[in-house]
Design an enzyme around this catalytic site. Structure first.
Site, short mmCIF file in Angstrom:
data_model
loop_
_atom_site.label_atom_id
_atom_site.label_comp_id
_atom_site.label_asym_id
_atom_site.label_seq_id
_atom_site.Cartn_x
_atom_site.Cartn_y
_atom_site.Cartn_z
N ASP A 25 0.82 -1.22 0.00
CA ASP A 25 0.00 0.00 0.00
C ASP A 25 0.85 1.27 0.00
O ASP A 25 0.33 2.37 0.11
CB ASP A 25 -0.99 0.00 1.19
CG ASP A 25 -0.28 0.05 2.54
OD1 ASP A 25 0.97 0.03 2.57
OD2 ASP A 25 -0.99 0.10 3.57
N ASP A 98 8.21 5.25 20.87
CA ASP A 98 8.29 6.69 21.01
C ASP A 98 7.20 7.12 21.97
O ASP A 98 6.05 6.70 21.81
CB ASP A 98 8.08 7.33 19.63
CG ASP A 98 8.93 8.56 19.42
OD1 ASP A 98 8.83 9.47 20.25
OD2 ASP A 98 9.67 8.61 18.42
N ASP A 199 9.55 12.11 23.43
CA ASP A 199 9.41 13.24 22.51
C ASP A 199 9.20 14.58 23.23
O ASP A 199 8.37 14.67 24.14
CB ASP A 199 8.18 12.95 21.63
CG ASP A 199 8.02 13.95 20.51
OD1 ASP A 199 8.83 13.90 19.57
OD2 ASP A 199 7.09 14.77 20.56
N GLU A 256 14.34 13.58 24.47
CA GLU A 256 14.61 14.58 23.43
C GLU A 256 14.69 15.93 24.14
O GLU A 256 13.68 16.59 24.35
CB GLU A 256 13.50 14.57 22.37
CG GLU A 256 13.88 15.40 21.16
CD GLU A 256 12.72 15.75 20.25
OE1 GLU A 256 12.95 15.94 19.06
OE2 GLU A 256 11.57 15.85 20.72
N HIS A 328 14.85 11.49 12.14
CA HIS A 328 13.71 11.76 11.25
C HIS A 328 13.36 13.24 11.17
O HIS A 328 12.45 13.60 10.42
CB HIS A 328 12.50 10.97 11.74
CG HIS A 328 12.04 11.44 13.08
ND1 HIS A 328 12.80 11.26 14.23
CD2 HIS A 328 10.95 12.15 13.46
CE1 HIS A 328 12.17 11.83 15.25
NE2 HIS A 328 11.05 12.37 14.81
N ASP A 329 14.02 14.09 11.96
CA ASP A 329 13.77 15.53 11.92
C ASP A 329 14.91 16.29 11.26
O ASP A 329 14.82 17.50 11.09
CB ASP A 329 13.65 16.11 13.34
CG ASP A 329 12.40 15.66 14.07
OD1 ASP A 329 11.40 15.36 13.40
OD2 ASP A 329 12.43 15.63 15.31
O1 TEU Z 1 10.50 17.11 17.72
C1 TEU Z 1 10.56 18.21 18.57
C2 TEU Z 1 11.05 19.43 17.94
O2 TEU Z 1 11.23 20.44 18.58
C3 TEU Z 1 11.19 19.39 16.48
O3 TEU Z 1 10.05 20.05 16.06
C4 TEU Z 1 12.38 20.00 15.86
O4 TEU Z 1 12.74 21.21 16.45
C5 TEU Z 1 12.03 20.22 14.43
O5 TEU Z 1 11.53 19.03 13.93
C6 TEU Z 1 13.19 20.63 13.58
O6 TEU Z 1 12.68 20.83 12.29
C7 TEU Z 1 9.68 16.06 18.06
C8 TEU Z 1 9.64 15.01 16.98
O7 TEU Z 1 10.92 14.46 16.81
C9 TEU Z 1 9.11 15.60 15.72
O8 TEU Z 1 9.11 14.68 14.66
C10 TEU Z 1 7.70 16.04 16.02
O9 TEU Z 1 7.18 16.70 14.90
C11 TEU Z 1 7.63 16.96 17.23
O10 TEU Z 1 8.36 16.47 18.33
C12 TEU Z 1 6.20 17.08 17.71
O11 TEU Z 1 5.79 15.87 18.24
CA CA Z 2 2.05 -1.28 4.18
#
Ligand code: TEU
Ligand code: CA
Length: 554
Positions: A25, A98, A199, A256, A328-329
């Site tokens: 998918d 998470d 998080d 985090e 992932h950020d």
């Molecule tokens: O990230 C926390 C955060 O402050 C981030 O927003 C970071 O500063 C930003 O992504 C930089 O571009 C956590 C998670 O890792 C993120 O994926 C989430 O979007 C966020 O919390 C909200 O849950």
């Molecule tokens: Ca799938």
């Protein structure tokens, strides 16, 4: 220092949506992770952290949870999750999930009930406030742009969301909220999890009563940084959470934590800390600007070195940082920390080794081990990341041309780390037989796991060697617990440090394309790792190749 079961681990972060799609998918799923457990095992890691796969509208790709007790059907079922925990365990791998409890989703039943009855029990689960002269209660800007306040549907109140408007902040001052959180954590730990990555956890404490801060952009708003700095007493929540949950299970908890106050390191990750560990974001945040991504200063090799050493010095032997080059950020570490034009297998290995050998826990983000790179963008329409979409607008508002704004966004877009894992040079990089939810990086034909798995010179094989070295009984004690001492600290484009305990190891990276000569204080005993086949040396003077990295036993 009391030894803990997790001190010597290596963690692998999985972004489930982009890891492996088992049913065509276009969305990665938990059965897909199970299919790839042998790959993970073969890599040598012993802990996996899954980005959220709870029930969610995916407004922020799962960081907006609508039910903490179920798995989103796009990712699988609870039985799949239990099977993953069991199959991982069979391979000696433990699973972290998470923990996203600063906020939930606006589709969570708590929030729905709060809308129905703002003055009832669930109204107090959130931060609800009356408007101030028809406007937002405070001038705080959300992390993803715009006001941190929105109308509470069906009422004349507003609710606080430090992130996206579909992520209402939970009111941690309310003991009922905290009870719900602890109950959920323990419910998951009872299923056999090894722990959690937590998080945005320092955001749970708000400075009360809420008030405006000096605007930092022309929109008249201020980032939430000033408010968070003023907020006192987060430690009370964190202590309670630790004692009521993780501590009882001897679970691993990595926070985090941004902007950690240097005086608070011991409280955060010391022997009796709130968390087992916390991420080091010093490198990732280098050069960030209040104005937005478009105004960021790019990091150089010397800056990178300084940031790493600064964090290492700050933490010393108080506790263990979790070291990353990407997640992932963040952009792909290879694209971000290696000067433009120099990204190649050697430089990726060098960066990997320099980061991996720091004191602390090495985290590897999916695809890092094969040297995945940023996704080149051709149009803003290709972007999914809500943060990047906002930053594009910010850049345009600041007067950048669409081309310049796209370039700025390309560099930092969170999609860079979220493109599908490149398994092979087959259709869609072997990620899915359907249409991938996010564009596959076109470089998958040359950068993919299948091409690297049997190649002793690949980036993947090098990561395996790094992990093997960390686990080698002869060196483990030194690599895990040894002190870190910078070497040749002022040498340009050279990052080197000792790790000292039972053994003395010297890690040296020539952080440039040009050769560079160094003279060792004494001859080395043994080469433990080298990203080239040779060392140009008479044992005391070494002529390092471009991006050569060496781990020497002294
Ligand atoms: O990230 C926390 C955060 O402050 C981030 O927003 C970071 O500063 C930003 O992504 C930089 O571009 C956590 C998670 O890792 C993120 O994926 C989430 O979007 C966020 O919390 C909200 O849950
Ligand atoms: Ca799938």
């Amino acid at each position: 220092m009391t030894k803990k079961w997790w001190h010597d681990k290596v963690v692998y972060q999985i972004y489930p949506k982009s890891f492996y799609d088992s049913n065509g998918d276009g969305i990665g799923d938990i059965p897909g992770i199970i299919d790839k457990l042998d790959y993970i095992k073969d890599l040598g890691v012993d802990v996996i952290w899954l980005s959220p796969c709870y029930k969610s509208p995916l407004a922020d790709q799962g960081y907006d949870i609508s039910d903490y007790y179920s798995i989103d059907p796009r990712f699988g079922t609870m039985e799949d999750m239990e099977r993953l925990i069991a199959e991982a365990k069979k391979r000696g791998i433990c699973v972290l999930m998470d923990l996203v409890v600063n906020h939930c989703s606006d589709e969570h039943e708590w929030f729905r009930k709060a809308c129905e009855e703002p003055d009832g029990k669930y109204g107090n689960f959130f931060y609800l406030r009356d408007k101030k002269e028809g406007k937002a209660p405070t001038n705080w800007r959300s992390c993803f742009g715009g006001s941190a306040w929105d109308d509470l549907p069906g009422t004349d109140k507003q609710y606080l969301h430090l992130f996206h408007k579909k992520q209402p902040d939970l009111n941690w001052e309310n003991p009922e909220v905290r009870e719900e959180v602890y109950k959920n954590i323990n419910w998951w730990l009872d299923k056999g999890l090894g722990g959690f990555r937590i998080d945005a956890i320092m955001n749970i404490k708000k400075a009360l009563p809420m008030h405006d801060y000096a605007p930092d952009r022309e929109d008249g708003m201020c980032s939430i940084g000033a408010m968070l700095k003023e907020a006192q007493g987060v430690g009370e929540f964190l202590t309670e959470m630790r004692d009521r949950t993780f501590r009882k299970y001897d679970a691993f908890a990595v926070g985090e934590v941004f902007d950690a106050n240097p005086d608070a390191i011991d409280a955060l990750i010391g022997e009796d800390g709130y968390f087992s560990s916390m991420f080091d974001f010093n490198e990732a945040f280098f050069g960030a600007s209040e104005k937005g991504w478009y105004d960021a200063t790019l990091i150089t090799p010397d800056d990178y070195k300084r940031c790493c050493f600064e964090s290492q010095a700050r933490v010393g032997d108080i506790g263990f940082l979790s070291n990353i080059i990407e997640n992932h950020d963040e952009p792909r570490g290879a694209s971000h920390y290696i000067p433009e034009g120099d990204c190649c297998a050697e430089s990726k290995k060098m960066l990997g080794a320099l980061n991996f050998m720091l004191r602390g826990l090495p985290f590897i983000f999916q695809g890092q081990e094969i040297g995945m790179e940023n996704l080149p963008l051709t149009s803003i329409d290709e972007v999914d990341d809500i943060s990047a979409l906002d930053e594009y607008k910010v850049a345009l508002n600041a007067g950048l041309t669409p081309e310049e704004a796209l370039k700025a966004v390309s560099r930092f877009s969170r999609d860079n780390g979220r493109t599908p894992m490149q398994w092979s040079d087959g259709v869609n990089a072997g990620f899915t037989t359907g249409t991938p939810w996010l564009k596959v990086n076109p470089n998958y034909t040359s950068i993919n796991a299948a091409a690297q798995v049997d190649d002793p010179d690949s980036v993947l094989s090098f990561y395996k060697e790094l992990i093997t070295l960390r686990k080698d009984p002869a060196y483990k004690e030194t690599i895990v617990y040894g002190a870190l001492k910078p070497a040749w600290e002022d040498r340009h484009n050279l990052m080197a440090y000792y790790r000292e305990k039972e053994k003395t190891l010297l890690v040296i990276g020539n952080y440039q394309k040009q050769e560079q000569e160094i003279t060792l204080p004494s001859p080395y005993k043994k080469v433990l790792l080298n990203n080239y086949h040779d060392i140009a040396t008479d044992n005391e003077t070494i002529r390092l190749h471009g991006y050569q990295v060496l781990i020497l036993e002294m």
